[in-house]
Design a protein around this motif. Structure first.
Motif, PDB file in Angstrom:
ATOM      1  N   LYS A   1      -4.968  -2.517  10.470  1.00  0.00           N
ATOM      2  CA  LYS A   1      -4.832  -2.221   9.044  1.00  0.00           C
ATOM      3  C   LYS A   1      -3.738  -1.167   8.866  1.00  0.00           C
ATOM      4  N   PRO A   2      -2.492  -1.589   8.657  1.00  0.00           N
ATOM      5  CA  PRO A   2      -1.412  -0.621   8.470  1.00  0.00           C
ATOM      6  C   PRO A   2      -1.569   0.101   7.145  1.00  0.00           C
ATOM      7  N   ASN A   3      -1.094   1.343   7.088  1.00  0.00           N
ATOM      8  CA  ASN A   3      -1.272   2.106   5.862  1.00  0.00           C
ATOM      9  C   ASN A   3      -0.074   3.035   5.638  1.00  0.00           C
ATOM     10  N   GLY A   4      -0.191   4.321   5.960  1.00  0.00           N
ATOM     11  CA  GLY A   4       0.860   5.287   5.674  1.00  0.00           C
ATOM     12  C   GLY A   4       2.162   4.983   6.389  1.00  0.00           C
ATOM     13  N   ILE A   5       3.266   5.385   5.754  1.00  0.00           N
ATOM     14  CA  ILE A   5       4.589   5.131   6.325  1.00  0.00           C
ATOM     15  C   ILE A   5       5.543   6.234   5.880  1.00  0.00           C
ATOM     16  N   ILE A   6       6.388   6.673   6.805  1.00  0.00           N
ATOM     17  CA  ILE A   6       7.416   7.666   6.483  1.00  0.00           C
ATOM     18  C   ILE A   6       8.538   7.553   7.513  1.00  0.00           C
ATOM     19  N   GLY A   7       9.760   7.828   7.081  1.00  0.00           N
ATOM     20  CA  GLY A   7      10.893   7.814   7.990  1.00  0.00           C
ATOM     21  C   GLY A   7      11.567   9.162   8.055  1.00  0.00           C
ATOM     22  N   THR A   8      12.428   9.335   9.030  1.00  0.00           N
ATOM     23  CA  THR A   8      13.159  10.589   9.174  1.00  0.00           C
ATOM     24  C   THR A   8      14.323  10.637   8.185  1.00  0.00           C
ATOM     25  N   PRO A   9      14.751  11.847   7.808  1.00  0.00           N
ATOM     26  CA  PRO A   9      15.826  11.975   6.819  1.00  0.00           C
ATOM     27  C   PRO A   9      17.127  11.281   7.212  1.00  0.00           C
ATOM     28  N   ASP A  10      17.394  11.172   8.510  1.00  0.00           N
ATOM     29  CA  ASP A  10      18.614  10.491   8.940  1.00  0.00           C
ATOM     30  C   ASP A  10      18.452   8.976   9.006  1.00  0.00           C
ATOM     31  N   GLY A  11      17.236   8.501   8.731  1.00  0.00           N
ATOM     32  CA  GLY A  11      16.986   7.068   8.708  1.00  0.00           C
ATOM     33  C   GLY A  11      16.898   6.406  10.064  1.00  0.00           C
ATOM     34  N   LYS A  12      16.820   7.192  11.130  1.00  0.00           N
ATOM     35  CA  LYS A  12      16.862   6.615  12.474  1.00  0.00           C
ATOM     36  C   LYS A  12      15.497   6.310  13.073  1.00  0.00           C
TER      37      LYS A  12
ATOM     38  N   ASP B   1      11.907  -0.469  19.945  1.00  0.00           N
ATOM     39  CA  ASP B   1      11.342   0.640  20.723  1.00  0.00           C
ATOM     40  C   ASP B   1      10.057   1.194  20.093  1.00  0.00           C
ATOM     41  N   LYS B   2       9.118   0.308  19.800  1.00  0.00           N
ATOM     42  CA  LYS B   2       7.837   0.739  19.235  1.00  0.00           C
ATOM     43  C   LYS B   2       7.057   1.540  20.274  1.00  0.00           C
TER      44      LYS B   2
ATOM     45  N   TYR C   1       9.009   3.909  15.541  1.00  0.00           N
ATOM     46  CA  TYR C   1      10.023   2.896  15.820  1.00  0.00           C
ATOM     47  C   TYR C   1      11.414   3.508  15.713  1.00  0.00           C
ATOM     48  N   ARG C   2      12.344   2.885  16.393  1.00  0.00           N
ATOM     49  CA  ARG C   2      13.748   3.194  16.195  1.00  0.00           C
ATOM     50  C   ARG C   2      14.308   2.209  15.163  1.00  0.00           C
ATOM     51  N   VAL C   3      15.000   2.744  14.156  1.00  0.00           N
ATOM     52  CA  VAL C   3      15.577   1.905  13.109  1.00  0.00           C
ATOM     53  C   VAL C   3      17.023   1.578  13.467  1.00  0.00           C
ATOM     54  N   GLU C   4      17.311   0.298  13.588  1.00  0.00           N
ATOM     55  CA  GLU C   4      18.672  -0.138  13.925  1.00  0.00           C
ATOM     56  C   GLU C   4      19.551  -0.186  12.664  1.00  0.00           C
TER      57      GLU C   4
ATOM     58  N   ASN D   1       0.805  -1.224   0.000  1.00  0.00           N
ATOM     59  CA  ASN D   1       0.000   0.000   0.000  1.00  0.00           C
ATOM     60  C   ASN D   1       0.834   1.267   0.000  1.00  0.00           C
ATOM     61  N   ASP D   2       1.778   1.362   0.926  1.00  0.00           N
ATOM     62  CA  ASP D   2       2.615   2.558   1.009  1.00  0.00           C
ATOM     63  C   ASP D   2       4.043   2.138   1.318  1.00  0.00           C
ATOM     64  N   VAL D   3       5.014   2.990   0.933  1.00  0.00           N
ATOM     65  CA  VAL D   3       6.413   2.578   0.954  1.00  0.00           C
ATOM     66  C   VAL D   3       7.298   3.756   1.306  1.00  0.00           C
ATOM     67  N   TRP D   4       8.394   3.445   1.994  1.00  0.00           N
ATOM     68  CA  TRP D   4       9.440   4.423   2.295  1.00  0.00           C
ATOM     69  C   TRP D   4      10.779   3.758   2.085  1.00  0.00           C
ATOM     70  N   VAL D   5      11.726   4.504   1.496  1.00  0.00           N
ATOM     71  CA  VAL D   5      13.083   4.009   1.275  1.00  0.00           C
ATOM     72  C   VAL D   5      14.032   4.780   2.180  1.00  0.00           C
ATOM     73  N   SER D   6      14.793   4.064   2.980  1.00  0.00           N
ATOM     74  CA  SER D   6      15.709   4.693   3.931  1.00  0.00           C
ATOM     75  C   SER D   6      16.922   5.266   3.205  1.00  0.00           C
ATOM     76  N   PRO D   7      17.688   6.146   3.861  1.00  0.00           N
ATOM     77  CA  PRO D   7      18.911   6.680   3.247  1.00  0.00           C
ATOM     78  C   PRO D   7      19.907   5.596   2.842  1.00  0.00           C
ATOM     79  N   SER D   8      19.867   4.462   3.509  1.00  0.00           N
ATOM     80  CA  SER D   8      20.768   3.367   3.155  1.00  0.00           C
ATOM     81  C   SER D   8      20.202   2.460   2.068  1.00  0.00           C
ATOM     82  N   GLY D   9      19.001   2.771   1.580  1.00  0.00           N
ATOM     83  CA  GLY D   9      18.415   2.023   0.476  1.00  0.00           C
ATOM     84  C   GLY D   9      17.487   0.895   0.863  1.00  0.00           C
ATOM     85  N   LEU D  10      17.212   0.725   2.148  1.00  0.00           N
ATOM     86  CA  LEU D  10      16.278  -0.311   2.584  1.00  0.00           C
ATOM     87  C   LEU D  10      14.848   0.129   2.306  1.00  0.00           C
ATOM     88  N   ILE D  11      14.016  -0.817   1.893  1.00  0.00           N
ATOM     89  CA  ILE D  11      12.642  -0.516   1.490  1.00  0.00           C
ATOM     90  C   ILE D  11      11.677  -1.058   2.541  1.00  0.00           C
ATOM     91  N   TYR D  12      10.913  -0.157   3.143  1.00  0.00           N
ATOM     92  CA  TYR D  12       9.893  -0.514   4.128  1.00  0.00           C
ATOM     93  C   TYR D  12       8.523  -0.293   3.503  1.00  0.00           C
TER      94      TYR D  12
END
Length: 292
Positions: A177-188, A213-214, A203-206, A126-137
């Motif tokens: 029902k999960p939907n929208g997703i976005i991450g911070t510019p630093d990917g953290k 840490d949800k 969440y905290r991204v490792e 449904n919705d997607v975010w790509v981290s600065p390191s290229g990981l796709i959530y």
């Protein structure tokens, strides 16, 4: 399709109840770019500030460039929903027609990244975010589509996933029902909406892409989401609500439609909010910039 294109002089509309606040530019008015779509979704900004968005019922991806020109980028488009650009300039698309995750080049060549988890087909990315390191959530709720032959999901889980090194990893299955997703510019940090439970989680991204840490960020659901340079989170549904990083609502942007589906920043200076709202798309001048 009847369409109103206002490229030189856009229709101005009142921007909302709290536009004296902190993110909308002083005296800015909501401007109608175009209408007459089926249902607009998934806006994503490329490196130049052009915005790509989807019209899922009509199976198209549109492009709104920094000069105000609107054109069809791709048709058919896999019934694409959420979009996001990766670090190499490819468009990552939640291709809902066959429950797939796509990687689209600007030459419109498609690489199908994934279509399921274990032995089950996805519900419908449904919705997607790509981290600065290229990981796709990406999120994978189940919304029954009239263009599907199936009438029930392959799996009961409506979850949050990570695509990494060609593998799909389920990160969290505790959603209605999960939907929208976005991450911070630093990917953290990663924000995910549970629209079925009227909640936003953070969440905290490792370093390996896993999540820890949800925490409950806001007791409000959202369709699509975006983030600005100050870390404010933009939620959609009945207009656009803006929350600061502490989880406090600081602004509301009224949008004159029944449902506001998604938002992103765009423009050469990343200082226009691009809003997909039912059969319309709008822009709004901001005093903050996109945070990506």
């Amino acid at each position: 399709m009847k369409r109103k294109l206002h490229l030189l002089a856009l229709l101005s509309l009142a921007c909302g109840l709290e536009c004296t606040a902190q993110v909308v530019a002083p005296a800015a008015k909501l401007q109608l770019v175009a209408d007459g779509f089926g249902f607009t979704e998934g806006p994503a900004m490329d490196a130049e500030g052009n915005v790509f968005f989807t019209d899922q019922p009509n199976n198209r991806i549109w492009k709104y460039d920094t000069k105000g020109k609107l054109s069809i980028f791709m048709e058919p488009a896999g019934r694409a929903n959420g979009l996001y650009f990766d670090n190499e300039g490819y468009l990552i698309a939640c291709a809902d027609e066959q429950y797939e995750l796509w990687r689209i080049g600007m030459d419109k060549q498609v690489e199908k990244l994934a279509a399921g988890y274990d032995d089950s087909l996805f519900n419908g990315p449904n919705d997607v975010w790509v981290s600065p390191s290229g990981l796709i959530y990406f999120t994978d709720p189940y919304y029954q589509r009239n263009y599907w032959s199936r009438t029930e999901p392959d799996m009961p889980t409506q979850g949050l996933y990570l695509y990494k090194n060609g593998q799909v990893i389920r990160l969290d299955d505790q959603f209605k029902k999960p939907n929208g997703i976005i991450g911070t510019p630093d990917g953290k940090m990663l924000y995910v909406a549970d629209i079925g439970d009227s909640k936003i989680y953070r969440y905290r991204v490792e370093r390996d892409g896993s999540l820890t840490d949800k925490q409950l960020f806001a007791s409000q659901g959202s369709d699509g989401m975006t983030i600005d340079s100050k870390g404010n989170i933009y939620l959609t549904g009945k207009g656009v609500d803006v929350y600061n990083p502490q989880g406090e609502r600081i602004e509301h942007i009224d949008v004159p439609v029944n449902w506001t589906a998604n938002v992103c920043f765009g423009g050469r200076d990343r200082d226009y909010l691009f809003i997909t709202a039912t059969d319309k798309v709008f822009i709004l001048k901001m005093q903050v910039k996109g945070g990506y």
